[in-house]
Design an enzyme around this catalytic site. Structure first.
Site, PDB file in Angstrom:
ATOM      1  CG  ASP A 188      -3.419  10.751   0.312  1.00 51.37           C
ATOM      2  OD1 ASP A 188      -3.208   9.724  -0.129  1.00 51.37           O
ATOM      3  OD2 ASP A 188      -3.704  10.793   1.546  1.00 51.37           O
ATOM      4  CD  GLN A 230      -5.405   3.860   7.506  1.00 50.93           C
ATOM      5  OE1 GLN A 230      -6.080   4.383   8.483  1.00 50.93           O
ATOM      6  NE2 GLN A 230      -5.799   4.065   6.375  1.00 50.93           N
ATOM      7  NE  ARG A 290      -2.766  -0.299   3.229  1.00 45.58           N
ATOM      8  CZ  ARG A 290      -3.090   0.101   4.594  1.00 45.58           C
ATOM      9  NH1 ARG A 290      -2.245  -0.565   5.581  1.00 45.58           N
ATOM     10  NH2 ARG A 290      -3.680   1.374   4.991  1.00 45.58           N
ATOM     11  N   GLY A 291       0.245   2.350  -0.506  1.00 43.22           N
ATOM     12  CA  GLY A 291       1.010   3.624  -0.398  1.00 43.22           C
ATOM     13  C   GLY A 291       1.361   4.005  -1.981  1.00 43.22           C
ATOM     14  CB  ALA A 292       1.390   6.930  -4.206  1.00 40.66           C
ATOM     15  NE  ARG A 314      -5.229   0.781  -4.914  1.00 46.28           N
ATOM     16  CZ  ARG A 314      -4.644   0.725  -3.768  1.00 46.28           C
ATOM     17  NH1 ARG A 314      -3.746  -0.309  -3.326  1.00 46.28           N
ATOM     18  NH2 ARG A 314      -4.602   1.853  -2.998  1.00 46.28           N
ATOM     19  CG  ASN A 357      -3.117  12.972   5.315  1.00 46.41           C
ATOM     20  OD1 ASN A 357      -2.603  12.061   4.168  1.00 46.41           O
ATOM     21  ND2 ASN A 357      -2.875  13.182   6.530  1.00 46.41           N
ATOM     22  CE  LYS A 358      -8.197   7.264   7.882  1.00 46.93           C
ATOM     23  NZ  LYS A 358      -9.000   5.969   7.050  1.00 46.93           N
TER      24      LYS A 358
END
Lengths: 316, 316
Positions: free
Chosen positions: A220, A180, A51-53, A82, A230-231
């Site tokens: 993000d 997370q 996970r994570g760009a 994705r 962001n989250k």
């Protein structure tokens, strides 16, 4: 990152396979998933083993190595895993270019991955200078090594400050939904950094009581004027930091700055499925009849941000 | 309160027993616990079959009825169930006084319970005037009928506004840890009030997007200057409401105003056990090695409060 005392990355190339720390199992179990084929890599990306760009891009670079001889077909297959991940396309394009130029695929992939890690490390070095001995730092979500192959974004300065001998205490927001914060706790525990997980509701309490000296979060996407997505919950913590005169930093790759959007109002926020809130680690915690609204991200206006920690510099 | 279309209270006296809605089972299951003896009442209070200071006091009043002939022994037994609950002692003292004056215990208990409910209803009527047709209201935790025998504190104005035909939408914070937002959702669902549960992290997002017109919360204790203690996270939502120019109201009984404390700095905040955060409805959601900090309440300074809704008036 340190895991059980050894240096690890989120994944690595070994004997013509790619070994992934299986992030679906964390923080409950530490297991390795071995990808032997391009299909295995595609599965790892789709099923969120990785996970994570930045990490997804790097995984795709290794995927292009496993697909040698079928470069175009492999690129097509990996692109579909994705469809919203910018780094994914960037990595695939880079690999196609290098392979078409006659470069050895594994050398090209290693270049790509080392560059990702170097940038993380440089962000860490820049951010580390902001951290004083004894500081107590709040972070939200997981902007750690798991999402970036190594070091992390928000966690890189914290990790390097700890490694240079500074004493730290980290407050890790649980970060509902998806929790997370537990991944962050796992990384910090492995690294030997003192910390506690707190309910997202408690961050303001600790700020008001003078128990938090700094906030560092990831991002993000960052608009031209500095507003950033962001989250969900990041906006709340930013407002609370401002209200309590606590410096609030955003750690992010230069590539996260999107020059095509003027400000945060242009960032569309995705609403995600009910189960993300109603289940934790597969366990149902809400009765069926409960109706939820579940925005996945929020946008924090730049006026709440003290500075942006990038691999190049700290932008105030 | 309405449950499955019928009028209910959190508990009631019936055929020499007290019937409780078993709050340990909510919002997952609707079950009735029948208390036949003083020991059963003590168990109901201790084991949180009944919760909330006003409801606990009223339950003890009925307990004194079941203990008739052994007034002093019953008072002693019930006093030990929740040693920090002010309303509990108040109700027991009241009942002892009335019984010693020769009053019929069930009449005295009914007086006490009806008075508790009347106060809730009057708070509701006062608060209802603040609510305009079409408003979208955020609430935190459960300050509902379950905690006050009927109507609730924060939920009373909402319930009455709905019953007078005003269209409403309620955002119910999940309220980690303990997730009392699910109880709020259950009460709202039963009453037919449109609402959604949101992650505590999302409250700020909806405020910033102009989707919340008012916040109403309860209070555990209010200092002389208006600072108040309530469930952890209340402070965060109050700061966010102020930042977004949204009216923020505290609904509480007059008895919650503690004239012996000058301001919020005198209110001691209890840290609760790890499992409150690590488990939900008995299900473990955090690995054993995770360390938490779990403050149960926070204190919100009065400067964030638009007004206090009491049974007497609205104090600005």
């Amino acid at each position: 990152m340190k895991i059980e005392g050894k240096e690890y990355r989120a994944f690595w190339f070994e004997n013509n396979t790619v070994k992934f720390i299986d992030q679906r199992k964390l923080p409950y179990n530490f297991e390795i998933y071995t990808a032997k084929t391009v299909d295995d890599i595609a599965f790892a990306i789709k099923d969120m083993i990785v996970r994570g760009a930045p990490a997804i891009g790097a995984a795709a670079a290794y995927g292009m190595v496993l697909g040698k001889g079928k470069t175009h077909e492999t690129a097509n297959k990996l692109s579909k895993t994705r469809p919203t991940a910018y780094d994914l396309f960037y990595a695939i394009d880079y690999m196609e270019g290098e392979i078409n130029k006659g470069k050895n695929p594994i050398d090209a992939a290693n270049n790509y991955v080392e560059d990702v890690i170097d940038r993380c490390k440089n962000r860490g070095k820049n951010g580390e200078k902001l951290i004083e001995d004894g500081m107590r730092i709040l972070t939200h979500c997981n902007a750690g090594a798991l999402a970036t192959v190594d070091y992390g974004t928000a966690l890189a300065p914290i990790r390097l400050a700890h490694r240079t001998g500074k004493k730290l205490f980290v407050y890790a927001d649980e970060t509902r939904p998806r929790c997370q914060g537990l991944l962050t706790s796992w990384e910090l525990m492995q690294e030997g950094i003192k910390h506690s997980v707190i309910a997202d509701n408690a961050a303001g309490y600790f700020m008001k009581n003078g128990e938090i000296d700094m906030v560092i979060v990831g991002a993000d996407r960052i608009a031209k004027n500095g507003d950033f997505a962001n989250k969900i919950g990041t906006y709340e913590k930013a407002v609370l930091a401002k209200e309590n005169d606590i410096p609030f930093y955003v750690a992010a790759p230069v590539s996260t700055f999107d020059k095509n959007i003027e400000d945060g109002s242009r960032i569309k926020i995705e609403e995600r499925e009910r189960d993300e809130l109603a289940k934790i680690n597969g366990k149902t915690i809400m009765p069926e009849w409960i109706v939820v609204k579940n925005p996945a991200f929020d946008v924090t206006p730049s006026k709440y941000v003290t500075g942006y920690i990038t691999e190049k510099e700290i932008v105030k």
